[in-house]
Design a protein around this motif. Structure first.
Motif, PDB file in Angstrom:
ATOM      1  N   THR A   1      21.234 -13.980 124.772  1.00 34.82           N
ATOM      2  CA  THR A   1      21.174 -12.671 124.121  1.00 34.82           C
ATOM      3  C   THR A   1      21.551 -11.591 125.119  1.00 34.82           C
ATOM      4  O   THR A   1      21.681 -11.844 126.313  1.00 34.82           O
TER       5      THR A   1
ATOM      6  N   SER B   1      27.996 -11.291 125.307  1.00 36.91           N
ATOM      7  CA  SER B   1      26.641 -11.084 124.827  1.00 36.91           C
ATOM      8  C   SER B   1      26.423  -9.655 124.369  1.00 36.91           C
ATOM      9  O   SER B   1      25.290  -9.254 124.110  1.00 36.91           O
TER      10      SER B   1
ATOM     11  N   GLY C   1      27.292 -14.394 121.831  1.00 40.68           N
ATOM     12  CA  GLY C   1      26.728 -14.880 123.089  1.00 40.68           C
ATOM     13  C   GLY C   1      26.676 -16.388 123.192  1.00 40.68           C
ATOM     14  O   GLY C   1      25.989 -16.931 124.052  1.00 40.68           O
TER      15      GLY C   1
END
Lengths: 364, 773, 243
Positions: B591, B608, B636
């Motif tokens: 993330t 990401s 991501g």
């Protein structure tokens, strides 16, 4: 005693391979005392099947030249040339002979952690096991053991392979071999069910499991393409071809069960992979591509015509199977299992249903 | 022993009734076990890809040592790798052959006096040596031919020199031997906070802001350059300063951890360079916090890892280099990059061998390399115990593994799930930072380029920028455009390199071959321009070595349109292949918060969702003159990282097009700045003949000079500390993108399936020589 | 800023993509875009500026040692010749082919060749002495065809001609000749150590005592601008300037 020999001779002579082109030569040869006997022995269909086609000689020749075809074709697709410099004017045709000889002369290393007896036995056993199904494979009218249950017998023997691979991996006692072996075991169960159902579908469809009789029917691939597709994918899984090259994934588990083998022991395993693929391709030809049926191109070949067509079709199937590696990357183990247990079983059941419908509907 | 081993192999082939068959089959079936140890592996791949296709000679690359009979040692064998080489060689069945390619594997090449390299010829018996840095695919194949000839009984060096008598007439006067051009200041002044007057309005507000935030915790806050601020603190305050910076100011990642050894003042300077991904105005600013501690044998200092996870691996690296124990960092009880026997090599009292400029037969050509008899691979015993206790399985991937590259990964798996990944890098650590301290500034250009030869121009650019920044050199317009063009060309090349490796890792050999054909085009353009395929060393302070001809510009502009044909095929067969997408989508997700926390850089950070590209943040060269966009993504995952880069390459192609079009309109000449050339300014079109005069004695003003560039795989940070007197750097620090991304691979792999590890590894475009330096 | 998102493939799209991948393989098996240079029999044409083995011309060498000093790998060491001059030797076990030496050689004594495909049996053979660098060396060659990569607007084209490439490049002198001379910039600091006089190859530097103080004199006509004296000056008061 004499009676037994006479009966035997009668059996041999009654089941000779009929090749009109060769007949004059055979006639002249049969005048000679011993040679005639040997020639007629070889031309005795079961022996011919065992020794010539689809048996040992074909396997041998195929093993020496098919990898070359594969490597050349893959190289071509990959914008390369492939093996060549060994004999430039033949395009490196004898490359595999060099490779085989090299393996033959190289040291066979049995490493410290291996289970020595099994480590050395399994390559040979697996090589032999891979030859057994040839007894039930027919090329046209030629077949080693003629039985109405040939397909079932062949299938049963084909299903033996993975055990030897498991044995190889176990005897290697290496981490990568271990993972590869476990993967092989998983994949074995994933493809086997759908694979067998697909064959079953064809047996139901043809109403017989005698491959000789199947050749007279329309091609299986046209009657039941779903079964053909399932069978083909199952064959790719069984022979660890892309995209299901999961147990032998080179970049992941470093060739898995084969990682510790060297020299001729590896050579045998290498050969075994091709043998396995050849048998499955042969089975595919018999079940779906009409076996040895095909138009007569060269007149006078007689029963060899069927043999020729069988070989041509088998090589095409083999090539398709092997060229897959240029097209696809590899699935993950869980995806492979998903496909095996999910998509493939569903498809094989549909194929089975289709067969039943076709038979009930009186199409065949 | 070594010669005996070679003879033994030939003896096996020459004896027995079947010896002709043995020889013939061995000759045409030399299967190299691709022992990729360093950058020569790039050219090895070219030799076996569609450009040259080594398979023609019957040499089929085989990853598994048991089935191979030929090792091609690709360059550097470090102390850590030496053991692996020996093991692999011992694993191979007889008869077997060894070729060593690349200068590193012979007398060390540019790394000849490195503390971490060994000579393969002292580890295994070698049949042939192939010079080059890197070798060309042709010479690699020549090596294969040489082995084939050797098997046939024609064992000889393939070059024959003709000896010509040297002139004996002359003045007869003894000419003197000049002293070394290198100049080391005896008591160098090492200061990191030397103020510089720059036009930077935000800087003063920033300094004011910092002062009010930090209260009395700092000793001084200085603007050392545009976008660079140095904060000096007392050792005990550093953690508090760091806490304030990370908490209140939003400085969320560490760009570099550095230690400077100042023996004559009995101190270590500990430095952290921090910056921000979350606040857009802080993005270009790099704040260096430093403090001085006593120079002891094993000084201890609190680790900043709890505040900035991204400092973790760099702190371990500094522990290796200087022996500083960062309390609180979990990796302090073992060596990370180095072999166990190497002790604190970057301290100034660890001396490297000196250059000798006079040829003398009695003097050995190589510095003595002491190989400890026990070249043990550092086996983490406690990991085995731990894995056993928790019913897990350990897989050791590498350093010699078809899918490992040149480092070792220790995977702990439970079932098919990865529990933990421990990286074991340093198998190609060639000690660039130490070597750089002992070379002239200009000699470090090829040195730092070797960090990553798949992305050479960006590597050049990073180092050259430091010098230009320090000396305030303005580069001529044409050179700027050419440099931009080169940097983009190398970015495209690096992307295709990574695509190829990614394709291999997913088992797709055709994907590998297709992109290698495209790379062949890029290298063709590079060789026409610079004369070298992979290591051009073309960008020099103040410009480039020589102007680029119109033919090459045409070639590059053709390349931009020609690439599409092959790229389309690659797309169809690999990128949009449903199997590839199934393998990569949703795998290895990081993330935005995680990406920032672990200090990811470059396209992998952008994948990401962080909009950070140095080409936009702190524009350099001519990037602000072109029309292009930064690509980011939200996913991501592996596919996101890959497709983000793919999109970026399309942008790069457009920049390339724009740059070439602009260059075609510009008049030729003037590609080197007059500020550097001085008296030699007539050479501004081609440096030939004046290189040493102009660059031999570069001296940087004292202070610390830091540059960041966006290399193909992300932020490349170069930092040089100069004492203002020596013509060699006092300390040179390079932080490469792959080094920063290492943590990302580890974190992304946790909890994924075993096979996914290679997908994740491939998606990060990890290039071990770049990470290990 | 451009956001890249990858949508899930629907079953139909998947089928299309499978078909496309198989299509590429089929097409390539019939009309491949082969890009192979079949090396031992074919040789790729390298440009004239290719960085390969180095040749040396002692006539042009001004004995300035700059090649040895600039070499990042310390592959070049100077060897004393019978005429007491020092000439370079190259250790190809270290050479990284950066050609900083060639770019530094102001006299144009070093030049490149297109030789790069060499295999050595022994590492000790890799040191090439000055005597061996003067004449072009012979290498084992099997090539009959020359292959040239050309990139046109459409694709990479591979042009093959049946000829054997000439691997040596005619000398290219530095494109700009800048005559330089040595000059004393701070005569007052001179300590009279005579080092410059001793090192000068061309005998351009002479010393004279004027008003009881010794002064060096540099003859601008004979000075070759080699820079040796500049390097050796103990007070660092000599500088190279344009003539």
């Amino acid at each position: 005693m004499e009676q037994v020999i006479n009966e035997l001779l009668e059996t041999i002579m009654s089941n000779q391979l009929n090749v009109p082109v060769l007949q004059p030569i055979l006639d002249s040869v049969s005048q000679l005392p011993m040679v005639g006997l040997i020639v007629s022995f070889i031309l005795w269909k079961p022996v011919f099947a065992l020794l010539i086609c689809p048996g040992l000689s074909t396997v041998g020749i195929l093993l020496l030249f098919f990898p070359w075809i594969e490597r050349k074709l893959c190289a071509r697709i990959q914008w390369r040339v492939g093996p060549r410099e060994i004999v430039p004017w033949l395009g490196g045709l004898i490359q595999l002979i060099a490779d085989t000889l090299r393996f033959l002369f190289q040291e066979v290393i049995v490493h410290r952690d291996a289970h020595r007896p099994y480590f050395l036995q399994f390559p040979f056993l697996s090589f032999l096991a891979a030859l057994l199904p040839l007894l039930f494979l027919n090329a046209g009218n030629v077949m080693a053991i003629e039985t109405p249950y040939a397909i079932q017998a062949l299938l049963a023997l084909v299903c033996l392979f993975p055990f030897f691979i498991l044995g190889l991996g176990w005897a290697s006692n290496s981490r990568f071999a271990f993972i590869g072996t476990v993967r092989e075991a998983f994949m074995y169960f994933a493809y086997e069910v759908s694979f067998i159902i697909a064959v079953l579908a064809m047996i139901i469809l043809f109403g017989t499991s005698n491959p000789m009789l199947m050749a007279d029917k329309p091609w299986g691939i046209i009657l039941n393409p779903i079964a053909a597709f399932t069978f083909f994918v199952g064959a790719a899984m069984a022979t660890s071809r892309m995209p299901f090259e999961i147990p032998e994934a080179d970049q992941e588990v470093a060739a898995g069960p084969h990682v510790e083998y060297s020299g001729i022991a590896f050579g045998l395993i290498y050969v075994m992979c091709y043998e396995k693929a050849y048998i499955l391709a042969g089975l595919m030809t018999v079940l779906f591509l009409g076996g040895g049926s095909g138009p007569v191109i060269i007149a006078g070949l007689g029963e060899l015509n069927g043999v020729m067509w069988f070989l041509i079709k088998t090589v095409i199937v083999l090539t398709t199977l092997f060229v897959l590696r240029t097209i696809y990357p590899r699935y993950r183990l869980d995806q492979g299992l998903n496909i095996g247990w999910g998509v493939m079983i569903s498809l094989s059941l549909i194929a089975l249903a289709l067969s039943i419908v076709l038979v009930q509907g009186g199409v065949i | 022993m070594e010669k005996d081993e070679i003879n033994r192999n030939m003896h096996i082939l020459k004896t027995g009734v079947l010896s002709p068959a043995k020889r013939w089959s061995s000759k045409w079936s030399l299967w190299p076990c691709h022992f990729v140890t360093s950058c020569c592996g790039v050219e090895l791949a070219h030799a076996f890809a569609c450009g040259f296709d080594g398979e023609r000679l019957g040499t089929l690359n085989m990853g598994i040592s048991r089935q191979a009979n030929f090792i091609i040692v690709e360059g550097t064998i470090t102390r850590k790798m030496a053991r692996a080489l020996r093991i692999v060689w011992e694993q191979m069945p007889d008869p077997k052959f060894v070729n060593v390619i690349g200068a590193c594997g012979q007398r060390g090449g540019i790394f000849w006096n490195s503390y971490n390299i060994t000579r393969p010829s002292e580890i295994v018996p070698v049949d042939f040596f192939i010079p080059g840095c890197p070798i060309t695919p042709e010479s690699l194949l020549r090596g294969v031919r040489a082995v084939q000839d050797k098997i046939d009984g024609k064992d000889e060096t393939t070059i024959k020199f003709k000896k010509v008598a040297l002139p004996s007439d002359g003045t007869g006067q003894e000419s003197t031997v000049p002293t070394s051009p290198k100049r080391f200041a005896p008591t160098p002044l090492v200061k990191l906070d030397i103020p510089r007057d720059v036009d930077w309005a935000f800087g003063s507000t920033m300094v004011g802001n910092l002062k009010s935030q930090l209260g009395g915790l700092y000793k001084s806050i200085t603007i050392t350059d545009k976008n660079r601020i140095a904060i000096k603190t007392a050792p005990e305050d550093l953690v508090d300063v760091a806490r304030k910076l990370s908490g209140n100011m939003g400085l969320d990642h560490v760009k570099s951890v550095n230690v400077i050894d100042v023996p004559h003042e009995r101190k270590f300077i500990l430095e952290y360079m921090v910056s921000s991904y979350s606040s857009s105005e802080l993005m270009p600013v790099i704040i260096s916090i430093f403090t001085e501690i006593g120079r002891e044998a094993e000084p201890e200092f609190p680790s900043l890892t709890p505040l900035w996870e991204s400092a973790d691996y760099s702190e371990r690296e500094m522990h290796d280099f200087f022996g500083i124990k960062y309390e609180g960092n979990s990796g302090m009880n073992a060596k990370f990059l180095l072999a166990p026997e190497t002790q604190t090599p970057l301290r100034k009292d660890f001396k490297l061998a000196e250059e000798s400029y006079v040829y003398d037969e009695s003097v050995p050509l190589n510095p003595e390399i002491e190989l400890t008899s026990d070249l043990k691979m550092p086996a983490p015993e406690e990991l085995y115990d731990e894995a056993e206790a928790s019913d897990e399985f350990m897989i050791l991937v590498g350093p010699h593994h078809t899918g490992s590259g040149h480092l070792r990964w220790i995977l702990r798996v439970k079932g098919d799930r990865i529990v933990d990944v421990t990286p074991d890098p340093g198998y190609v650590h060639r000690s660039m930072e130490k070597i750089a301290e002992n070379r002239l500034y200009i000699q470090n250009i090829p040195l730092y380029e070797r960090a990553n030869i798949s992305d050479p121009f960006c590597m050049n650019l990073g180092y050259v920028h430091v010098i230009e920044k320090a000396l305030e050199i303005e580069v001529p317009e044409r050179a700027k455009y050419i440099r931009t063009m080169l940097a983009e060309l190398s970015r495209i090349g690096a992307f295709f390199y990574d695509s190829g490796i990614f394709a291999l890792f997913t088992g797709h050999s055709t994907g590998f071959m297709y992109v290698w054909a495209i790379r062949e085009m890029i290298l063709e353009a590079t060789v026409r321009m610079t004369g070298s395929r992979c290591t051009p060393s073309f960008i020099i302070p103040g410009g480039i070595r020589r102007d680029v001809s119109k033919d090459v510009l045409d070639m590059i502009s053709n390349f931009v349109s020609a690439v599409n044909k092959r790229l389309k095929k690659f797309e169809d067969i690999f990128i949009y292949n449903p199997v590839f997408i199934a393998r990569t989508k949703g795998v290895g997700v990081l993330t935005k918060q995680e990406a920032i926390k672990y200090g990811l850089v470059g396209p992998f950070l952008r994948a990401s969702g962080v909009d950070y590209d140095i080409r936009k943040v702190e524009p350099y060269e001519a990037y602000d003159k072109f029309n292009w966009e930064v690509t980011t993504g939200d996913a991501g995952d592996c596919l996101g990282r890959y497709m983000g880069r793919y999109e970026e390459i399309k942008q790069s192609l457009s920049i390339l097009k724009q740059a070439v079009d602009a260059l075609k309109k510009m008049p030729r000449g003037d590609v080197i700045s007059e500020a550097v050339l001085g008296d030699y300014k007539a050479a501004s079109e081609d440096i030939k003949g004046h290189f040493y005069h102009a660059y031999g004695n570069l001296v940087l003003p004292k202070g610390e000079w830091t540059s960041v560039v966006e290399s193909a795989r992300g932020t490349l940070l170069h930092s040089i500390i100069s004492d203002g007197d020596s013509n060699v750097p006092y300390r040179s620090r390079i932080v490469t993108p792959c080094w920063m991304n290492l943590r990302g691979i580890v974190e992304a792999s946790k909890g994924e399936r075993v096979a996914d590890f290679w997908t994740i590894y491939g998606s990060f475009g990890y290039f071990p020589p770049e990470a290990d330096r | 800023m451009k956001k890249v998102t990858v949508q899930d493939q629907s079953t139909l799209e998947k089928a299309k993509c499978h078909a496309a991948a198989i299509g590429v393989a089929m097409k390539e098996s019939i009309y491949p875009l082969t890009a192979t240079v079949q090396y031992p029999r074919q040789r790729k044409k390298m440009p004239d500026n290719f960085r390969g083995y180095i040749l040396f011309d002692p006539e042009k060498c001004i004995n300035c040692w700059e090649c040895a000093f600039i070499c990042p790998a310390n592959a070049i060491r100077m060897k004393e010749a019978p005429n007491k001059k020092y000439y370079p030797t190259v250790d190809y076990g270290k050479c990284i082919f950066c050609h900083f030496c060639i770019d530094s050689c102001s006299g144009g004594a070093l030049r490149t060749t297109k030789i790069h495909d060499v295999a050595y049996k022994d590492m000790d053979d890799m040191v090439t002495l000055t005597e061996e660098m003067i004449e072009p060396p012979e290498i084992i060659r099997e090539d009959k065809t020359l292959v040239e990569y050309q990139i046109d607007k459409k694709d990479l084209q591979i042009k093959k001609t049946r000829e054997v490439d000439y691997l040596f490049v005619d000398e290219v002198p530095p494109s700009v000749e800048i005559p330089m001379v040595s000059q004393c910039i701070d005569g007052a600091s001179c300590i009279g150590c005579h080092v410059c006089e001793q090192v000068c190859e061309s005998g351009a530097i002479s010393s004279a005592i004027a008003n009881g103080v010794m002064r060096m004199k540099i003859d601008t006509d004979t000075c070759t601008g080699c820079g040796l004296c500049v390097k050796e000056c103990s007070m660092q008061i000599l500088k190279l300037v344009r003539k």
